[in-house]
Every structure is written in structure tokens, then in C-alpha cells.
Scaffold this motif. Structure first.
Motif, short mmCIF file in Angstrom:
data_model
loop_
_atom_site.label_atom_id
_atom_site.label_comp_id
_atom_site.label_asym_id
_atom_site.label_seq_id
_atom_site.Cartn_x
_atom_site.Cartn_y
_atom_site.Cartn_z
N THR A 126 2.97 -1.73 -5.27
CA THR A 126 3.39 -1.20 -4.40
C THR A 126 3.85 -0.55 -3.94
O THR A 126 4.52 1.04 -3.58
CB THR A 126 2.91 -2.13 -2.66
N ILE A 127 5.34 -0.88 -4.55
CA ILE A 127 6.79 -0.20 -4.67
C ILE A 127 6.49 1.06 -5.00
O ILE A 127 7.12 2.33 -4.44
CB ILE A 127 7.75 -1.37 -4.86
N THR A 221 1.88 0.29 4.88
CA THR A 221 1.72 -0.68 4.72
C THR A 221 0.16 -2.08 4.75
O THR A 221 0.78 -3.01 5.07
CB THR A 221 2.33 -0.80 2.57
N VAL A 222 -0.74 -2.43 4.06
CA VAL A 222 -2.00 -3.03 5.12
C VAL A 222 -1.85 -3.52 3.41
O VAL A 222 -1.84 -3.94 1.91
CB VAL A 222 -3.01 -1.94 5.38
N ASN A 250 -2.06 1.85 0.50
CA ASN A 250 -3.38 0.69 0.79
C ASN A 250 -2.99 -0.15 -1.04
O ASN A 250 -4.03 0.56 -1.87
CB ASN A 250 -4.57 1.71 1.42
N VAL A 251 -3.23 -1.04 -1.56
CA VAL A 251 -3.19 -1.53 -2.00
C VAL A 251 -3.59 -2.86 -1.96
O VAL A 251 -4.37 -4.06 -3.14
CB VAL A 251 -1.51 -2.20 -3.15
N ALA A 252 -4.56 -2.75 -1.34
CA ALA A 252 -4.86 -4.14 -0.45
C ALA A 252 -6.51 -3.44 -1.00
O ALA A 252 -7.31 -4.53 -1.99
CB ALA A 252 -5.06 -4.45 1.17
N ARG A 253 -7.24 -3.38 -0.01
CA ARG A 253 -8.54 -3.03 -0.14
C ARG A 253 -9.13 -1.58 0.53
O ARG A 253 -8.48 -1.41 1.92
CB ARG A 253 -9.53 -3.91 0.17
N GLY A 306 -3.08 -2.26 -8.60
CA GLY A 306 -2.65 -3.76 -8.16
C GLY A 306 -2.44 -4.49 -9.17
O GLY A 306 -1.48 -5.44 -9.19
N ALA A 307 -2.87 -5.39 -9.79
CA ALA A 307 -3.24 -6.40 -10.89
C ALA A 307 -2.77 -6.18 -12.12
O ALA A 307 -2.88 -7.25 -12.51
CB ALA A 307 -4.34 -7.03 -9.87
#
Ligand SMILES: NC(=O)C1=CN([C@@H]2O[C@H](COP(=O)(O)OP(=O)(O)OC[C@H]3O[C@@H](n4cnc5c(N)ncnc54)[C@H](O)[C@@H]3O)[C@@H](O)[C@H]2O)C=CC1
Ligand SMILES: O=C(O)C(=O)COP(=O)(O)O
Length: 601
Positions: A126-127, A221-222, A250-253, A306-307
Motif C-alpha cells: 500500500t505504501i 486507502t481502503v 486499493n490493496v483490499a478487494r 499485496g501478499a
């Protein structure tokens, strides 16, 4: 909990002639090798890192006991139904939106994940996107590789002294907030479920509504899961409330920002840019808004990375493989998505009691129901925890162990194995009401921790009208489990192996007769115990003796119909040999025997 009957044991004895097939685990995605190596020592692991198409997954899954996925495999209700042997679906990561968790719950399949193995990776990504969008890193790289030198067009903005809005201040959101504060940013957050104290300690200001956060932030950011309540959380109206210079991440969904609205917001200049790692379709479907977003010049896009760090993948792989290993050998998970969490140290304390409670449940059904023509449905059970055990709040595994014990000897639990996930559902389906009681100040026995199961016939007048009928009590000493009370009798035996429980008149000669009858059938007695009436039952008999028969308080009582003495006992016999119906009939006919139950524990 022991493995179910259809689950081959992972442990092969040296004397095994034909080794039973090993439990099988399908891994239809790229999962780090660390955890898989752990599983390979015990199970048959089918690793297909290139992926498995949906139709092939449906045809493969019936052969597997475990399934380990990341975000690419869609574990639908159809897949779960086809997976008749499935005990566990593991998500090597956080988000389980690609798994039909409700369908898994209904089928007693445990879903586990790795709730914290990739938090750092997701937060750092995200960063990375925050800085990349601020400084046009994506476009700079692409244009330079294309032979252009466009310094003038690529002037960025700083993030220091700017405001970052975080929607969803959970594990990833909080990590991002701390990192952003480290970069000199001010952080405001929206999360109706977040701890105000934790936010304050981290230096994050919590706000109450989207309306408050949107006009204020330079970056947004979410970090919420994708839920019905977070799908399209931000649409056109929300983007219009933001600053024209704002950038969103957006690094969530995919779907938390409405993708069509986001494309419009970028095209119309309502906001300045976006950094997007996740999309509603992955890879984005041709012609979709997801695809338009990924290709948009104002967007820095990454393919769900992201992961994707070496460290995070090792972490999540170890986390979920350890749980799969544990579940397939009858243990409990540490991070079940569709069951309450049990901490490892709690598990160590609870484990012998889980075994004891399951045996108590099974003994109950075999002794009171099968042995006496009783019913499980329509009964109310009260499971009381005494002593130290009463201090443990998460007794969910004990509850499940009771249901499992109660139903396992009489049916195949409707084709499903009982576990901590579906125990409540199965108890309900069978018409059993189960209450748990923590008895802190009135220990039932002298043991440090004890468990009592009471069963009542439910009355239409509610629990006040219930009649107490049956009771089993047990305790743990060291690692051994004991039954200390069975019905009105004070006992002390290990609930293990094949046993005969004979309810008899407490008169001389009974033991000899039973020994002879078993001898005739070639059955050995491995242990024997005579359980007399416990003190309360004795007192009741004596009171009856004085009032009904007018006899002396401690003398024998005559039964008016049979003329027998009503002093009773239980004979508990451990037996080795084939206890057929004929044996049971023979014993039942034996002089002074009131009832015989065969118990296999
Ligand atoms: N791109 C990637 O590769 C990765 C994505 N993720 C995703 O990140 C997301 C968050 O993960 P975690 O922080 O571990 O989850 P978490 O469960 O710790 O945090 C989620 C937070 O969202 C909050 N929330 C829920 N509904 C909300 C709403 N309507 N408004 C505001 N806040 C709301 C919850 O209260 C909770 O604090 C998940 O969707 C996960 O799948 C996680 C890791 C890697
Ligand atoms: O853990 C998560 O929620 C993720 O989104 C990571 O997904 P992945 O395992 O990289 O496909």
C-alpha cells in the motif's frame, strides 16, 4: 477429536500389512513450499501450481480430504458438495471472499486462513502504491523504457505533511496508518468497529462518517474485507466529495470502490490518480471496468501483489499447512474462519477435557439411549464445568465434543462429521437443547476440574418443568480421563474400550453368575468394578425405606411388587471378545440383572 471413519489414518503401524491410503490434499495454486513440505511427511499432497480450471476442480475434488487455495481458486458450494471427503479448506492468506463459507459451514467443513501472515506485505505494498501514485513511478518507468524523457510531465506531490484517510482500521489498515505517520502524514480513519483507544495510541483520529473523511484527505486507502456492506462503498457521489488533487488506493478487494465510478472520477478529473492492486475480475475481463482501470494512464496498477513477498508466502504457507495437518489428524485449528478461535495455550488445557466430554456423550447415548430404548431428541442437556475448567470462557470445543459424542454412536450424523463448526446446527437438527454452565464456587468434586452432564426430558412448561433424569460426571487426572458418576452410582473407571454396564440388585452371587455367562461365550473380563449408589441416592433409598416400608434407615428395602431388595448397583466390566446380541440376552436373563448396556468407547 479423533479422525472420522472415512479418513485414513496418517500413522501407519509397523505391523500394517496393507497400508491404508493416506489422506489427500489438493493445492491448485502456487503456495510456498515450506508448509507443503510439512504436510508431505504425513499426507499425499497434489500440488498444481499452474492452477486448475473450475470444471476440472469439480471432477478432482471428491478424492481429497483437504484443499489449500489462495485468491485464484473459486471454492463454490458446488465444489464443496462434490468434495464429499473434504474436512478442511485452507486459505493461504486473509480474504475468504473466494470461498463459500456458509456452504462449508453447513457441510461441517472447517475453513481456516492465515489472519496475520501477510499483513506487513499488504501494508508495505500500500505504501509502495502511495508513493508510486504520488511520484508517477509507473508512467515514468513505462515512458522511459519507451525511449521518452518526460521530466516535465511527471512532476509529483509529496506525501509528508499530507493527510491520509484509512477506511478499515484493522490489521492492515493500522499497519499502513503507522507507516504513514512514520512518513510524516496525518492519518484519519473510519472504522465503526475499531478500538478508539488503539487508534488514539497510534496517533490516528477516528471519524464517524465517510462525509467527514472525504473532503479532508489527500490520499485515501481502503482496508476492509469485501462484504455486502463494503461493496461499492465509494461511488460517484463519494468521489465528487474529494479534492481534485486526491489519490485513492486499493490493496483490499476489487469492488470496494465502484470501478465504473472510479474510471469516471479519473476521466472527469474529480480526483488525480489511483493505485490499484485488486480488481472485481482477476485478471480483469476484457472490456470490463476492471480492465479500463488497470489500463488507465492515471492509475498505477499491480496484479494482486499485496501478499506476494517471499516472507509473507512462507508465513501464510506455514500457518495454514500447520492447521491442515492438525485438523486431518483430529486436532483443532488456531484460525478457523467459520468457528470461534481457540488459542494454542487454551487448546493444551482443554484437550483432555475435549476427549472426556466426547466419551461422556458417547457413554450417555450408548447407556441411556441405545441401552434403554431412550431418545436424544426432545432432551435438554446441561454441561457443567467445575473448578479450574469453569474459568475457561471458550468452551466451544467442549460443546462440539459433546454433540459429537452424543450422535456419533447412533448415526453417521446425517452424512457429516461433527466438528466445532457444525455442532450447534446438528444438535438443533436432532432436537437437542444444550446449555453450558460454569460452576465457579461450588466444585462438584474434589478434582481440580470436573465435568457434569445432566439430561432432562424437556417439558412444555419450559426448563422449570424439566425433570432431571440422568447424569454422568467425569474428571481428568494428569492425562487420564475418568468417569466418577454414572446415573445414581459412584464409579471410577477409564471410559476406554469395550465395556458392559449391568444394572443389578445389590445381592450376593451376581458377579459369579455374570462371570459364568461371559465365560460360556468365551469373553474375557479385563477389569471389573462395582459401583454402588452415590451418597445422595443412598440417602433417598434410606428415606424411602423409613417412610414407605417403615424399615430401619440403613436396612434393605423391599420392593412391594417383586419382593426384592431395592438396593441396587452397577457392575462395570471391561471385556475382550465378541459381545453378540446373544451374550447381551443371556446376561439380561441372569438372576437379579435389571438392564445391560454394551458400550464401545
Ligand atoms: N491485496 C492483497 O494481496 C491483500 C489483501 N488483503 C485484504 O485486506 C483486507 C483487510 O485485511 P485485514 O486488515 O487483515 O482485515 P481485518 O479484519 O483485520 O480488518 C478489516 C477492518 O475493516 C473494518 N470494517 C469492516 N466493515 C467496515 C466498513 N463498512 N467501514 C469501515 N471499516 C469497516 C473492520 O472493522 C476491521 O477493522 C481484506 O479484505 C484482505 O483480504 C489482505 C492481505 C493481502
Ligand atoms: O490474503 C489476501 O487476502 C490476499 O488478497 C492475498 O491473495 P493471494 O494469496 O496473493 O492470492
Amino acid at each position: 477429536m479423533p479422525p472420522s471413519a472415512d479418513l485414513p489414518s496418517p500413522v501407519l503401524s509397523a505391523s500394517s500389512v496393507a497400508a491404508p491410503p493416506q489422506p489427500r490434499i489438493l493445492v491448485p495454486e502456487k503456495v510456498s513450499s515450506e508448509g507443503l513440505a510439512l504436510l508431505r511427511s504425513l499426507y499425499d499432497v497434489d500440488f498444481r501450481p499452474a492452477g486448475v480450471p473450475a470444471d476440472e476442480l469439480l471432477s478432482l475434488i471428491p478424492a481429497y480430504h483437504g484443499l489449500i487455495v489462495r485468491s485464484e481458486t473459486k471454492v463454490t458450494a458446488a465444489v464443496l458438495t462434490a468434495g464429499r471427503k473434504l474436512r478442511v479448506v485452507a486459505r493461504a492468506g486473509v480474504g475468504v471472499d473466494n470461498i463459500d463459507v456458509d456452504a462449508a459451514t453447513a457441510q461441517g467443513i472447517i475453513v481456516v486462513n492465515s489472519p496475520s501472515g501477510n499483513i506487513v506485505a499488504a501494508a508495505e505494498h500500500t505504501i509502495a502504491l502511495l508513493l508510486a501514485t504520488a511520484r508517477n513511478v509507473g508512467r515514468a518507468d513505462t515512458t522511459l523504457k519507451a525511449g521518452k524523457w518526460e521530466r516535465g510531465k511527471l512532476v509529483g506531490v509529496e506525501v509528508g505533511r499530507k493527510t491520509l484517510g484509512v477506511i478499515g482500521l484493522g490489521k492492515v489498515g493500522m499497519k499502513v496508518a503507522r507507516m504513514a505517520i512514520g512518513l510524516g502524514m496525518t492519518v484519519v480513519a473510519l472504522d465503526p468497529y475499531a478500538s478508539a483507544d488503539m487508534a488514539k495510541q497510534a496517533g490516528v483520529r477516528l471519524v464517524g462518517s465517510l462525509g467527514e473523511i472525504l473532503p479532508e484527505v489527500d490520499f485515501l486507502t481502503v482496508h476492509t474485507p469485501l462484504l455486502a456492506s463494503t461493496l461499492n462503498l465509494l461511488g460517484e457521489a463519494e468521489f465528487q466529495k474529494m479534492r481534485k488533487s486526491a489519490r485513492v488506493l486499493n490493496v483490499a478487494r476489487g469492488g470496494v470502490y465502484n470501478e465504473e465510478a472510479l474510471v469516471k472520477a479519473l476521466d472527469e478529473g474529480w480526483i488525480a490518480g489511483a493505485g490499484i492492486d485488486v480488481f472485481t475480475s482477476e485478471p480483469p475481463k476484457e472490456g470490463s471496468f476492471a480492465a479500463k482501470l488497470a489500463a488507465h494512464p492515471k492509475v498505477v496498477s499491480t496484479p494482486h501483489l499485496g501478499a506476494s513477498t517471499v516472507e509473507a508466502q512462507e508465513n501464510v504457507s506455514m500457518d495454514v499447512c500447520t492447521q491442515v495437518l492438525e485438523i486431518l489428524r483430529g486436532g483443532l485449528p488456531t484460525a478457523a474462519v467459520n468457528a470461534p478461535l481457540i488459542l494454542p495455550e487454551e487448546y493444551r488445557r482443554l484437550q483432555p477435557f475435549v476427549k472426556l466430554v466426547e466419551k461422556i456423550g458417547s457413554l450417555y447415548t450408548q447407556h441411556f439411549v441405545a441401552g434403554r430404548g431412550g431418545m436424544l431428541g426432545g432432551r435438554r442437556f446441561e454441561l457443567s464445568y467445575h473448578g479450574e475448567l469453569a474459568g475457561i470462557s471458550n468452551t466451544r470445543p467442549l460443546f462440539a465434543a459433546l454433540v459429537k459424542g452424543l450422535v456419533s454412536s447412533i448415526s453417521d450424523a446425517g452424512g457429516r462429521d461433527v466438528n466445532i463448526v457444525n455442532a450447534t446446527l446438528i444438535a438443533k437438527e436432532r432436537g437437542m437443547a444444550i446449555d453450558e454452565k460454569h460452576v465457579r464456587d461450588a466444585p462438584a468434586s474434589t478434582y481440580a476440574s470436573a465435568v457434569t452432564l445432566r439430561s432432562f426430558k424437556q417439558s412444555s412448561k419450559g426448563s422449570d418443568g424439566d425433570k432431571e433424569e440422568q447424569i454422568i460426571e467425569g474428571y481428568v487426572s494428569g492425562k487420564s480421563i475418568y468417569i466418577s458418576k454414572l446415573d445414581r452410582f459412584a464409579a471410577n473407571f477409564h471410559p476406554e474400550g469395550t465395556m458392559l454396564v449391568l444394572h443389578n440388585y445389590d445381592e450376593p452371587g451376581k458377579i459369579g453368575n455374570v462371570g459364568l455367562a461371559l465365560g460360556r461365550h468365551g469373553i474375557n473380563i479385563t477389569f471389573m468394578q462395582v459401583a454402588g449408589l452415590n451418597s445422595e441416592a443412598k440417602a433417598a433409598v434410606e428415606a424411602a425405606a423409613s417412610s414407605v416400608a417403615g424399615s430401619v434407615a440403613d436396612g434393605p428395602v423391599e420392593d412391594s411388587e417383586s419382593g426384592r431388595l431395592t438396593k441396587e448397583a452397577l457392575m462395570i466390566l471391561g471385556v475382550a471378545g465378541d459381545v453378540t446380541n446373544e451374550v447381551i440376552d443371556d446376561l439380561s436373563k441372569s438372576e437379579g440383572i435389571l438392564n445391560v448396556s454394551l458400550i464401545r468407547l
